[in-house]
Write an enzyme that holds these catalytic residues in place. Structure first.
Site, mmCIF file in Angstrom:
data_model
loop_
_atom_site.group_PDB
_atom_site.id
_atom_site.type_symbol
_atom_site.label_atom_id
_atom_site.label_comp_id
_atom_site.label_asym_id
_atom_site.label_seq_id
_atom_site.Cartn_x
_atom_site.Cartn_y
_atom_site.Cartn_z
ATOM 1 N N LYS A 14 18.088 -6.195 31.927
ATOM 2 C CA LYS A 14 17.540 -7.410 32.540
ATOM 3 C C LYS A 14 16.200 -7.148 33.226
ATOM 4 O O LYS A 14 15.270 -7.910 33.058
ATOM 5 C CB LYS A 14 18.489 -7.973 33.617
ATOM 6 C CG LYS A 14 19.841 -8.412 33.140
ATOM 7 C CD LYS A 14 20.611 -9.107 34.270
ATOM 8 C CE LYS A 14 20.875 -8.217 35.469
ATOM 9 N NZ LYS A 14 21.847 -7.146 35.262
ATOM 10 N N ARG A 91 24.934 -14.518 40.426
ATOM 11 C CA ARG A 91 25.951 -13.549 40.028
ATOM 12 C C ARG A 91 27.374 -14.042 40.299
ATOM 13 O O ARG A 91 28.332 -13.318 40.023
ATOM 14 C CB ARG A 91 25.742 -12.270 40.836
ATOM 15 C CG ARG A 91 25.097 -11.138 40.064
ATOM 16 C CD ARG A 91 24.932 -9.992 41.055
ATOM 17 N NE ARG A 91 24.860 -8.720 40.409
ATOM 18 C CZ ARG A 91 23.704 -8.115 40.109
ATOM 19 N NH1 ARG A 91 22.559 -8.685 40.340
ATOM 20 N NH2 ARG A 91 23.730 -6.925 39.567
ATOM 21 N N ARG A 130 19.310 6.500 33.754
ATOM 22 C CA ARG A 130 18.360 5.934 34.703
ATOM 23 C C ARG A 130 18.468 6.614 36.071
ATOM 24 O O ARG A 130 17.468 6.744 36.781
ATOM 25 C CB ARG A 130 18.669 4.435 34.843
ATOM 26 C CG ARG A 130 17.787 3.674 35.791
ATOM 27 C CD ARG A 130 18.042 2.186 35.709
ATOM 28 N NE ARG A 130 19.246 1.786 36.425
ATOM 29 C CZ ARG A 130 19.711 0.542 36.472
ATOM 30 N NH1 ARG A 130 19.103 -0.416 35.799
ATOM 31 N NH2 ARG A 130 20.793 0.244 37.158
ATOM 32 N N ARG A 136 18.387 5.248 42.800
ATOM 33 C CA ARG A 136 19.210 4.170 43.346
ATOM 34 C C ARG A 136 20.568 4.690 43.799
ATOM 35 O O ARG A 136 21.250 5.386 43.042
ATOM 36 C CB ARG A 136 19.387 3.071 42.289
ATOM 37 C CG ARG A 136 18.191 2.168 42.205
ATOM 38 C CD ARG A 136 18.331 1.164 41.097
ATOM 39 N NE ARG A 136 19.588 0.425 41.122
ATOM 40 C CZ ARG A 136 19.807 -0.671 40.414
ATOM 41 N NH1 ARG A 136 18.847 -1.161 39.646
ATOM 42 N NH2 ARG A 136 20.972 -1.271 40.467
ATOM 43 N N ARG A 148 30.738 -1.477 39.476
ATOM 44 C CA ARG A 148 29.775 -2.561 39.271
ATOM 45 C C ARG A 148 30.089 -3.334 37.991
ATOM 46 O O ARG A 148 29.971 -4.559 37.950
ATOM 47 C CB ARG A 148 28.351 -2.010 39.218
ATOM 48 C CG ARG A 148 27.787 -1.740 40.607
ATOM 49 C CD ARG A 148 26.665 -0.736 40.584
ATOM 50 N NE ARG A 148 25.524 -1.177 39.803
ATOM 51 C CZ ARG A 148 24.619 -0.350 39.279
ATOM 52 N NH1 ARG A 148 24.735 0.966 39.446
ATOM 53 N NH2 ARG A 148 23.609 -0.821 38.597
HETATM 54 P P1 ADP Z 1 22.093 -4.068 38.236
HETATM 55 O O1 ADP Z 1 22.074 -5.352 37.500
HETATM 56 O O2 ADP Z 1 21.586 -2.912 37.423
HETATM 57 O O3 ADP Z 1 23.397 -3.781 38.884
HETATM 58 P P2 ADP Z 1 20.479 -5.173 40.445
HETATM 59 O O4 ADP Z 1 19.224 -4.543 40.912
HETATM 60 O O5 ADP Z 1 20.402 -6.529 39.857
HETATM 61 O O6 ADP Z 1 21.065 -4.111 39.424
HETATM 62 O O7 ADP Z 1 21.530 -5.228 41.651
HETATM 63 C C1 ADP Z 1 21.867 -4.092 42.424
HETATM 64 C C2 ADP Z 1 22.900 -4.470 43.484
HETATM 65 O O8 ADP Z 1 22.318 -5.401 44.422
HETATM 66 C C3 ADP Z 1 24.152 -5.171 42.970
HETATM 67 O O9 ADP Z 1 25.138 -4.268 42.510
HETATM 68 C C4 ADP Z 1 24.599 -5.939 44.238
HETATM 69 O O10 ADP Z 1 25.235 -5.099 45.153
HETATM 70 C C5 ADP Z 1 23.273 -6.370 44.855
HETATM 71 N N1 ADP Z 1 22.873 -7.695 44.349
HETATM 72 C C6 ADP Z 1 21.775 -7.988 43.597
HETATM 73 N N2 ADP Z 1 21.724 -9.295 43.288
HETATM 74 C C7 ADP Z 1 22.827 -9.860 43.850
HETATM 75 C C8 ADP Z 1 23.374 -11.163 43.862
HETATM 76 N N3 ADP Z 1 22.767 -12.197 43.232
HETATM 77 N N4 ADP Z 1 24.547 -11.373 44.523
HETATM 78 C C9 ADP Z 1 25.163 -10.366 45.158
HETATM 79 N N5 ADP Z 1 24.722 -9.114 45.167
HETATM 80 C C10 ADP Z 1 23.570 -8.839 44.525
#
Ligand code: ADP
Length: 192
Positions: A14, A91, A130, A136, A148
């Site tokens: 994404k 999400r 990654r 991260r 996750r």
């Molecule tokens: P990925 O899709 O690779 O898990 P992101 O950078 O989108 O990575 O998200 C990393 C973390 O940030 C998620 O696992 C969550 O803990 C938090 N997060 C990001 N966006 C949201 C969201 N819309 N709602 C709740 N938590 C979020």
């Protein structure tokens, strides 16, 4: 305006594709994950609160995410963009409903939801790769990565159905080269 959501599990690409699409279509890229990581880097109260959830592979609670997104959207609208590309948001169903309300209030709507589909072994493989460069906290160990993906299956996947009912969902395979996937996603945006 063109407002697009890039949807998919962790590690589905994404972030990579959103950045490319934002550039190609002059859209503003909004990644809630990036916003949280930035807040954390600056050690803000929001960043420190979010960290408690992120490092366990859990979602940050809806109230926090929705409030943050709403403020951020107002700030970004001042730039009068051609549209937005949302990455990692919504999400949960509650976030999707909140986004619909917010968009309506601002005279906008979501045009298209592009869903990247990648199987679990490939997701785990990519995130582990990654981890070597991302730094991260949530990429570091396999248990957190699997957590996750489990949270995605339980809480986020239903969001695809929410948009499918609105006739806005377009599924794309997230396997294959970055450019090939980009072309497919671009084609869907062009046909809007
Ligand atoms: P990925 O899709 O690779 O898990 P992101 O950078 O989108 O990575 O998200 C990393 C973390 O940030 C998620 O696992 C969550 O803990 C938090 N997060 C990001 N966006 C949201 C969201 N819309 N709602 C709740 N938590 C979020």
């Amino acid at each position: 305006m063109k407002n697009i959501i890039l949807f998919g599990p962790p590690g589905s690409g994404k972030g990579t594709q959103s950045a490319k699409l934002a550039e190609a279509f002059e859209l503003l890229h909004i990644s809630t994950g990036d916003i949280f990581r930035n807040e954390l880097k600056n050690e803000t109260p929001l960043g420190l609160e979010a960290k408690k959830f992120i490092e366990k592979g859990m979602l940050v609670p809806d109230e926090i995410v929705i409030g943050m997104l709403s403020d951020y959207l107002d700030k970004m609208l001042e730039k009068k963009p051609a549209g937005f590309i949302f990455d990692g948001f919504p999400r949960t169903i509650a976030q999707a409903e909140a986004l619909d309300t917010l968009m309506k209030e601002k005279g906008m709507n979501i045009d298209l939801v592009l869903a990247l589909e990648v199987d679990e072994p490939e997701l785990v493989r990519r995130i582990k790769g990654r981890a070597e460069t991302s730094g991260r906290v949530d990429d570091m160990d396999e248990d957190t990565i699997r957590k996750r993906i489990e949270v995605y299956r339980n809480e986020t996947e239903p969001v695809a159905g929410y948009y499918e009912k609105q006739g806005k969902l377009y599924r794309v395979t997230g396997r294959g080269g970055i450019e090939h996937i980009f072309e497919e996603l671009s084609g869907a945006i062009r046909s809007l």
